[in-house]
Design a protein around this motif. Sequence first.
Motif, PDB file in Angstrom:
ATOM      1  N   LEU A   1      -1.345  -8.228  -2.274  1.00  9.58           N
ATOM      2  CA  LEU A   1      -2.289  -7.197  -1.832  1.00  9.58           C
ATOM      3  C   LEU A   1      -2.598  -7.423  -0.357  1.00  9.58           C
ATOM      4  CD1 LEU A   1      -4.812  -7.273  -4.820  1.00  9.58           C
ATOM      5  CD2 LEU A   1      -2.896  -5.712  -4.494  1.00  9.58           C
ATOM      6  N   ALA A   2      -2.478  -6.384   0.448  1.00 17.81           N
ATOM      7  CA  ALA A   2      -2.772  -6.524   1.878  1.00 17.81           C
ATOM      8  C   ALA A   2      -4.240  -6.894   2.059  1.00 17.81           C
ATOM      9  CB  ALA A   2      -2.473  -5.211   2.593  1.00 17.81           C
ATOM     10  N   PRO A   3      -4.543  -7.787   3.032  1.00 18.32           N
ATOM     11  CA  PRO A   3      -5.932  -8.225   3.204  1.00 18.32           C
ATOM     12  C   PRO A   3      -6.877  -7.081   3.577  1.00 18.32           C
ATOM     13  CG  PRO A   3      -4.452  -9.237   4.833  1.00 18.32           C
ATOM     14  CD  PRO A   3      -3.595  -8.458   3.928  1.00 18.32           C
ATOM     15  N   ASN A   4      -6.345  -6.063   4.275  1.00 15.03           N
ATOM     16  CA  ASN A   4      -7.225  -4.954   4.685  1.00 15.03           C
ATOM     17  C   ASN A   4      -7.200  -3.788   3.700  1.00 15.03           C
ATOM     18  OD1 ASN A   4      -4.585  -4.366   5.247  1.00 15.03           O
ATOM     19  ND2 ASN A   4      -5.023  -3.214   7.112  1.00 15.03           N
ATOM     20  N   LEU A   5      -6.759  -4.091   2.474  1.00 14.12           N
ATOM     21  CA  LEU A   5      -6.685  -3.024   1.463  1.00 14.12           C
ATOM     22  C   LEU A   5      -8.088  -2.691   0.952  1.00 14.12           C
ATOM     23  CD1 LEU A   5      -4.552  -1.462  -0.347  1.00 14.12           C
ATOM     24  CD2 LEU A   5      -4.967  -3.240  -2.051  1.00 14.12           C
ATOM     25  N   PRO A   6      -8.457  -1.398   0.922  1.00 15.83           N
ATOM     26  CA  PRO A   6      -9.755  -1.052   0.329  1.00 15.83           C
ATOM     27  C   PRO A   6      -9.778  -1.468  -1.137  1.00 15.83           C
ATOM     28  CG  PRO A   6      -8.727   0.852   1.386  1.00 15.83           C
ATOM     29  CD  PRO A   6      -7.704  -0.221   1.354  1.00 15.83           C
ATOM     30  N   SER A   7     -10.960  -1.789  -1.676  1.00  7.02           N
ATOM     31  CA  SER A   7     -10.978  -2.272  -3.057  1.00  7.02           C
ATOM     32  C   SER A   7     -10.762  -1.128  -4.051  1.00  7.02           C
ATOM     33  CB  SER A   7     -12.285  -2.996  -3.357  1.00  7.02           C
ATOM     34  OG  SER A   7     -13.350  -2.089  -3.263  1.00  7.02           O
ATOM     35  N   GLN A   8     -11.205   0.065  -3.691  1.00  2.47           N
ATOM     36  CA  GLN A   8     -11.125   1.181  -4.644  1.00  2.47           C
ATOM     37  C   GLN A   8     -10.300   2.341  -4.093  1.00  2.47           C
ATOM     38  OE1 GLN A   8     -14.591   2.323  -6.829  1.00  2.47           O
ATOM     39  NE2 GLN A   8     -14.035   0.466  -7.908  1.00  2.47           N
TER      40      GLN A   8
ATOM     41  N   VAL B   1       0.722  -3.831  -2.554  1.00  5.91           N
ATOM     42  CA  VAL B   1      -0.089  -2.661  -2.208  1.00  5.91           C
ATOM     43  C   VAL B   1      -0.614  -2.849  -0.790  1.00  5.91           C
ATOM     44  CG1 VAL B   1      -1.855  -1.062  -3.001  1.00  5.91           C
ATOM     45  CG2 VAL B   1      -0.895  -2.711  -4.610  1.00  5.91           C
ATOM     46  N   THR B   2      -0.417  -1.831   0.041  1.00  4.57           N
ATOM     47  CA  THR B   2      -0.914  -1.881   1.422  1.00  4.57           C
ATOM     48  C   THR B   2      -1.526  -0.520   1.770  1.00  4.57           C
ATOM     49  OG1 THR B   2       1.268  -1.200   2.147  1.00  4.57           O
ATOM     50  CG2 THR B   2       0.771  -3.541   2.342  1.00  4.57           C
ATOM     51  N   PRO B   3      -2.486  -0.512   2.701  1.00  4.93           N
ATOM     52  CA  PRO B   3      -2.971   0.791   3.160  1.00  4.93           C
ATOM     53  C   PRO B   3      -2.029   1.328   4.236  1.00  4.93           C
ATOM     54  CG  PRO B   3      -4.246  -0.975   4.156  1.00  4.93           C
ATOM     55  CD  PRO B   3      -3.206  -1.637   3.303  1.00  4.93           C
ATOM     56  N   SER B   4      -1.967   2.660   4.394  1.00  3.69           N
ATOM     57  CA  SER B   4      -1.165   3.218   5.483  1.00  3.69           C
ATOM     58  C   SER B   4      -1.889   2.922   6.797  1.00  3.69           C
ATOM     59  CB  SER B   4      -1.002   4.727   5.297  1.00  3.69           C
ATOM     60  OG  SER B   4      -2.256   5.349   5.457  1.00  3.69           O
ATOM     61  N   SER B   5      -1.187   3.109   7.927  1.00  4.74           N
ATOM     62  CA  SER B   5      -1.805   2.730   9.206  1.00  4.74           C
ATOM     63  C   SER B   5      -3.070   3.553   9.479  1.00  4.74           C
ATOM     64  CB  SER B   5      -0.801   2.873  10.349  1.00  4.74           C
ATOM     65  OG  SER B   5      -0.169   4.122  10.253  1.00  4.74           O
ATOM     66  N   ASN B   6      -3.102   4.822   9.031  1.00  5.82           N
ATOM     67  CA  ASN B   6      -4.317   5.615   9.280  1.00  5.82           C
ATOM     68  C   ASN B   6      -5.366   5.448   8.177  1.00  5.82           C
ATOM     69  OD1 ASN B   6      -3.375   7.083   7.141  1.00  5.82           O
ATOM     70  ND2 ASN B   6      -2.896   8.925   8.297  1.00  5.82           N
ATOM     71  N   LYS B   7      -5.083   4.549   7.206  1.00  6.09           N
ATOM     72  CA  LYS B   7      -6.021   4.218   6.122  1.00  6.09           C
ATOM     73  C   LYS B   7      -6.315   5.382   5.180  1.00  6.09           C
ATOM     74  CE  LYS B   7      -7.321  -0.001   7.731  1.00  6.09           C
ATOM     75  NZ  LYS B   7      -8.246  -0.229   8.800  1.00  6.09           N
ATOM     76  N   HIS B   8      -5.585   6.484   5.302  1.00  8.89           N
ATOM     77  CA  HIS B   8      -5.823   7.619   4.401  1.00  8.89           C
ATOM     78  C   HIS B   8      -4.983   7.515   3.132  1.00  8.89           C
ATOM     79  CE1 HIS B   8      -7.198  10.196   8.061  1.00  8.89           C
ATOM     80  NE2 HIS B   8      -8.147   9.388   7.598  1.00  8.89           N
TER      81      HIS B   8
ATOM     82  N   PHE C   1       2.091   1.761  -2.668  1.00  8.15           N
ATOM     83  CA  PHE C   1       2.454   0.800  -3.715  1.00  8.15           C
ATOM     84  C   PHE C   1       3.965   0.593  -3.633  1.00  8.15           C
ATOM     85  CE2 PHE C   1      -1.326   0.677  -6.479  1.00  8.15           C
ATOM     86  CZ  PHE C   1      -2.024   1.792  -6.022  1.00  8.15           C
ATOM     87  N   SER C   2       4.413  -0.649  -3.762  1.00  7.99           N
ATOM     88  CA  SER C   2       5.863  -0.840  -3.791  1.00  7.99           C
ATOM     89  C   SER C   2       6.233  -1.905  -4.819  1.00  7.99           C
ATOM     90  CB  SER C   2       6.383  -1.228  -2.410  1.00  7.99           C
ATOM     91  OG  SER C   2       5.914  -2.503  -2.079  1.00  7.99           O
ATOM     92  N   VAL C   3       7.415  -1.724  -5.383  1.00  9.28           N
ATOM     93  CA  VAL C   3       7.940  -2.693  -6.348  1.00  9.28           C
ATOM     94  C   VAL C   3       9.350  -3.070  -5.904  1.00  9.28           C
ATOM     95  CG1 VAL C   3       8.558  -3.126  -8.750  1.00  9.28           C
ATOM     96  CG2 VAL C   3       6.584  -1.689  -8.232  1.00  9.28           C
ATOM     97  N   GLN C   4       9.493  -4.337  -5.544  1.00  6.08           N
ATOM     98  CA  GLN C   4      10.760  -4.814  -4.977  1.00  6.08           C
ATOM     99  C   GLN C   4      11.462  -5.695  -6.007  1.00  6.08           C
ATOM    100  OE1 GLN C   4      11.390  -5.316  -1.027  1.00  6.08           O
ATOM    101  NE2 GLN C   4      13.446  -5.543  -1.856  1.00  6.08           N
ATOM    102  N   ASP C   5      12.770  -5.494  -6.186  1.00  5.12           N
ATOM    103  CA  ASP C   5      13.508  -6.387  -7.083  1.00  5.12           C
ATOM    104  C   ASP C   5      14.634  -7.080  -6.320  1.00  5.12           C
ATOM    105  OD1 ASP C   5      16.089  -4.962  -7.261  1.00  5.12           O
ATOM    106  OD2 ASP C   5      14.959  -3.409  -8.321  1.00  5.12           O
ATOM    107  N   THR C   6      15.315  -7.994  -7.000  1.00  6.81           N
ATOM    108  CA  THR C   6      16.442  -8.690  -6.368  1.00  6.81           C
ATOM    109  C   THR C   6      17.714  -8.458  -7.187  1.00  6.81           C
ATOM    110  OG1 THR C   6      15.769 -10.682  -7.572  1.00  6.81           O
ATOM    111  CG2 THR C   6      15.054 -10.511  -5.293  1.00  6.81           C
ATOM    112  N   GLY C   7      17.846  -7.223  -7.678  1.00  8.51           N
ATOM    113  CA  GLY C   7      19.009  -6.877  -8.503  1.00  8.51           C
ATOM    114  C   GLY C   7      20.205  -6.478  -7.661  1.00  8.51           C
ATOM    115  N   LYS C   8      21.111  -5.720  -8.296  1.00  8.15           N
ATOM    116  CA  LYS C   8      22.369  -5.363  -7.619  1.00  8.15           C
ATOM    117  C   LYS C   8      22.205  -4.223  -6.630  1.00  8.15           C
ATOM    118  CE  LYS C   8      25.431  -6.206 -11.536  1.00  8.15           C
ATOM    119  NZ  LYS C   8      26.068  -5.462 -12.611  1.00  8.15           N
TER     120      LYS C   8
END
Lengths: 119, 278
Positions: free
Chosen positions: B147-154, B187-194, B198-205
């Motif tokens: 979770l990004a440190p500057n992520l809003p909680s809600q 999970v990260t906020p966008s640069s404009n915080k609006h 969410f991203s899900v990264q795998d190490t598959g083929k």
Amino acid sequence: MRAHLQMVVIDDNATNRLLPGLFLRPLGYSVKECDGAKEALDWLKNNPCDVILLDISMPHISGLQLCQQLRADQRYQHLKIIAYTAHAMPEEVLLWESSGFDKVLLKPIRKDDLLTLFK
Amino acid sequence: MIQAWLLTMVLMAVCVLMAYFYVQERDRNRAQQIEIDKARISKRHVNDFLASMSHHLRTPLNGVMGYAEYIYSSTREPMIQFTSKIILENSLLMLHLVNGLLDLSKIQEGSLDLSQSDFDISDMVESVRALHQVRADELKISLHVSLAPNLPSQMKADPYRVRQVLNNLVDNALNYNRPQGKVTLSVTPSSNKHWVVFSVQDTGKGIAPEMQETIFKRQQKSDNPFLLRPNEGAGLGLVLSHHLINLMGGKLDYSTKAGEGSMFFFTLPLQGDAKLAT
């Protein structure tokens, strides 16, 4: 986990009525199965009970009606009533949650989901 | 005298015209109302039908899954454990298909209703991780949350549907990974915080080139419709996730590199979608 709770499973479908007891009896729960609201109400008059697993779609008196009837009865205020149902659309679940049920257990059930209810 | 007569005629003409426009407007409103009512009734019928289908499919599945799990957990006989586990796993697959088909039907009929409420982002992500931890351990894949440190909680969205999409993406990331692989849910906020990303990264083929174009579309009949490509499921999950994110005012996309893995990511408006505000 609390053992020796008295449960009543109310479901007109025998397959689904007998299933929770198979998981719960070996853990020390007492389980009574009823095939409808009438049998359950008769049994509840003379026996102590802690938790009810209540199917929704049943002939004569639906689970929703029975839940509301029990909620309106002073004798049964201590009962924990759980909707045990295959009516699983989000809008249906919201309805059960706002209609007097303490919790909702959706069919098909998993053993862990059933046991989590009593933790 | 003529002036009075003319004035009367003009007044009468105005009255007739007003009455005419009034009747036209009333009829148009009625016709519109009838159309709205028809659409509402049709939507209710579709929803009633799908709810009834869901109920009728889930009821016997309770018998199949429940008794298979009972047999599995009450025997030490390896062959009985093995076979009852197969019944259980296959009925679970069927349950996912039933749920996915019902959701897709609702989306196609335009009758999928989304709620919008505030929820805690880290609670959501943590519950998704917890749900998949056992499976990840079985597959010897490490599952991480970042979770990004500057992520809003809600944030505001339909929590049921956000969870559904995350579950689907993490499930895919586990299934299409390599042994000893890694899955990271970030999970990260966008640069404009609006927006929340969410991203899900795998190490598959990685995703095969021929799959890339149609990954968010329903499978089309190919020249060889009975040829099943390896690792190809019914493909409902991504199609459904794509629709759901669009409906919530966001976008689902992916990047992939052959041999290194894929990352699926979606954006959602932090404060919910104005179109869905009630």
